[in-house]
Scaffold this active site. Structure first.
Site, mmCIF file in Angstrom:
data_model
loop_
_atom_site.group_PDB
_atom_site.id
_atom_site.type_symbol
_atom_site.label_atom_id
_atom_site.label_comp_id
_atom_site.label_asym_id
_atom_site.label_seq_id
_atom_site.Cartn_x
_atom_site.Cartn_y
_atom_site.Cartn_z
ATOM 1 N N ASN A 9 -12.593 -48.442 -2.857
ATOM 2 C CA ASN A 9 -13.429 -48.181 -4.001
ATOM 3 C C ASN A 9 -12.500 -48.131 -5.220
ATOM 4 O OD1 ASN A 9 -15.179 -46.959 -6.094
ATOM 5 N ND2 ASN A 9 -15.104 -44.871 -5.538
ATOM 6 N N TRP A 10 -12.708 -49.384 -5.956
ATOM 7 C CA TRP A 10 -11.753 -49.534 -7.039
ATOM 8 C C TRP A 10 -12.104 -48.789 -8.398
ATOM 9 C CZ3 TRP A 10 -10.505 -55.659 -7.082
ATOM 10 C CH2 TRP A 10 -9.630 -55.931 -5.932
ATOM 11 N N LYS A 11 -13.433 -48.439 -8.474
ATOM 12 C CA LYS A 11 -13.658 -47.640 -9.795
ATOM 13 C C LYS A 11 -13.641 -48.705 -11.133
ATOM 14 C CE LYS A 11 -12.676 -43.398 -7.181
ATOM 15 N NZ LYS A 11 -12.525 -42.041 -7.500
ATOM 16 N N HIS A 94 -21.818 -41.916 -5.574
ATOM 17 C CA HIS A 94 -20.544 -41.515 -5.489
ATOM 18 C C HIS A 94 -20.590 -40.461 -6.652
ATOM 19 C CE1 HIS A 94 -16.363 -41.175 -6.861
ATOM 20 N NE2 HIS A 94 -16.403 -41.932 -5.653
ATOM 21 N N GLU A 96 -18.832 -39.482 -9.057
ATOM 22 C CA GLU A 96 -18.446 -39.752 -10.555
ATOM 23 C C GLU A 96 -19.611 -40.096 -11.227
ATOM 24 O OE1 GLU A 96 -15.202 -42.293 -9.575
ATOM 25 O OE2 GLU A 96 -13.986 -40.603 -9.075
ATOM 26 N N GLU A 166 -17.664 -37.288 1.172
ATOM 27 C CA GLU A 166 -16.765 -37.378 0.215
ATOM 28 C C GLU A 166 -16.614 -36.063 -0.410
ATOM 29 O OE1 GLU A 166 -15.039 -41.254 -1.047
ATOM 30 O OE2 GLU A 166 -16.681 -40.755 -2.675
ATOM 31 N N GLY A 172 -9.636 -37.773 -5.765
ATOM 32 C CA GLY A 172 -8.620 -37.969 -6.779
ATOM 33 C C GLY A 172 -7.836 -36.756 -7.222
ATOM 34 N N SER A 212 -8.850 -38.481 -1.515
ATOM 35 C CA SER A 212 -7.199 -38.351 -1.338
ATOM 36 C C SER A 212 -6.676 -38.823 0.287
ATOM 37 C CB SER A 212 -6.716 -37.079 -1.344
ATOM 38 O OG SER A 212 -7.257 -36.494 -2.739
ATOM 39 N N GLY A 233 -10.019 -44.389 -2.751
ATOM 40 C CA GLY A 233 -9.897 -44.609 -4.394
ATOM 41 C C GLY A 233 -8.518 -45.262 -4.835
ATOM 42 N N GLY A 234 -7.783 -44.145 -4.969
ATOM 43 C CA GLY A 234 -6.598 -44.577 -5.806
ATOM 44 C C GLY A 234 -5.538 -45.287 -4.985
HETATM 45 P P1 PGA Z 1 -9.444 -41.133 -3.801
HETATM 46 O O1 PGA Z 1 -11.087 -41.570 -4.304
HETATM 47 O O2 PGA Z 1 -9.196 -41.794 -2.922
HETATM 48 O O3 PGA Z 1 -8.947 -41.524 -5.134
HETATM 49 O O4 PGA Z 1 -9.533 -39.586 -3.822
HETATM 50 C C1 PGA Z 1 -11.961 -41.608 -3.381
HETATM 51 C C2 PGA Z 1 -13.110 -42.017 -3.994
HETATM 52 O O5 PGA Z 1 -13.650 -41.872 -4.946
HETATM 53 O O6 PGA Z 1 -14.264 -42.736 -3.242
#
Ligand code: PGA
Length: 249
Positions: A9-11, A94, A96, A166, A172, A212, A233-234
């Site tokens: 998930n590159w956001k 998601h 966010e 999630e 994050g 994470s 994500g990250g």
């Molecule tokens: P993260 O993000 O791996 O940076 O915690 C996961 C996500 O938002 O899908």
């Protein structure tokens, strides 16, 4: 045997040049067998990504999509727009998007139906907040999220659904759910599907974990019986970490 999936998930990261460099590097990597790898570049880079990934097994997917098929929705992206550039899957729900863009279960239910109707597969995210877990309401909250969004789905459409647990507190933050916490929730979700649909569907649906996931915890989390991979994500922005996570299986 369910598919194993690792999706990045590159956001809102990676511009045109960074996307090109990353993907040209990614296609040269070797992955363990049977892991389906996905990346989610921004809308502006999706078409280019599909072309770069054409001869690979890696799939470019979208990060969002509108709940309508077309019309006066300035700035939005429809299912046919995604399909027209070769994108056949979208991340929906998601946290966010819930936190910053007011997406709620009602909107998500419409988005899910719009995607499935148009033969776009989904990675559907859900999960509790920290206060829910602290007050031991995580199962109740997840059950309500699933009931508000995933009831009345045509049985044949479940082939196009990947679920992503999630927990919001793990996204994050560097604080992942333990393998035990992930397994408990995935098993709970599989049971919810069994009760509301049937056993066959519940055993077939991939449920991936996000929050994470890093090279040092992926193996333990992925080795749980009901965890079929991860939404990353990250760590999906660093090629070495992403490849190491994929090869944790
Ligand atoms: P993260 O993000 O791996 O940076 O915690 C996961 C996500 O938002 O899908």
């Amino acid at each position: 045997m369910r598919n194993k999936i690792v999706a990045g998930n590159w956001k809102m990261n990676n511009d045109a040049n960074q996307t090109e460099v990353f993907l040209n590097n990614l296609i040269k990597q070797s992955f363990n067998n049977n892991v389906k790898v996905m990346v989610s570049p921004s809308f502006t880079n999706l078409q280019k990504s599909v072309i770069i990934l054409l001869d690979s097994e890696i799939e470019a997917i979208a990060q969002n999509m509108n709940e309508s098929e077309k019309g006066a929705y300035t700035g939005e992206i429809s299912p046919s727009m995604l399909k027209s550039v070769g994108v056949n899957r979208v991340i929906l729900g998601h946290s966010e998007r819930k936190a910053h863009y007011n997406e709620n279960d009602q909107i998500l239910n419409k988005k899910i139906k719009n995607a499935l109707k148009n033969k776009i597969g989904i990675i559907f995210c859900f999960g509790e907040e920290i206060n829910n877990r602290n007050s031991k309401k995580e199962f109740k909250v997840v059950e309500s999220q699933l009931s508000n969004t995933l009831l009345n789905i045509h049985e044949s459409d479940w082939n196009n659904i990947i679920l992503a647990y999630e927990p919001v507190w793990a996204i994050g933050t560097g604080e992942n759910a333990t393998a035990k916490q992930a397994q408990e929730m995935h098993s709970f979700v599989r049971n919810w599907i069994k009760i509301n649909y049937d056993k066959k569907i519940s055993e077939m649906v991939p449920i991936i974990y996000g929050g994470s996931v890093k090279p040092n915890n992926a193996l333990e989390i992925f080795s749980q019986p009901d965890v079929d991979g991860g939404l990353i994500g990250g760590a999906s922005l660093k090629i070495d970490d992403f490849v190491e996570i994929i090869n944790s299986f």
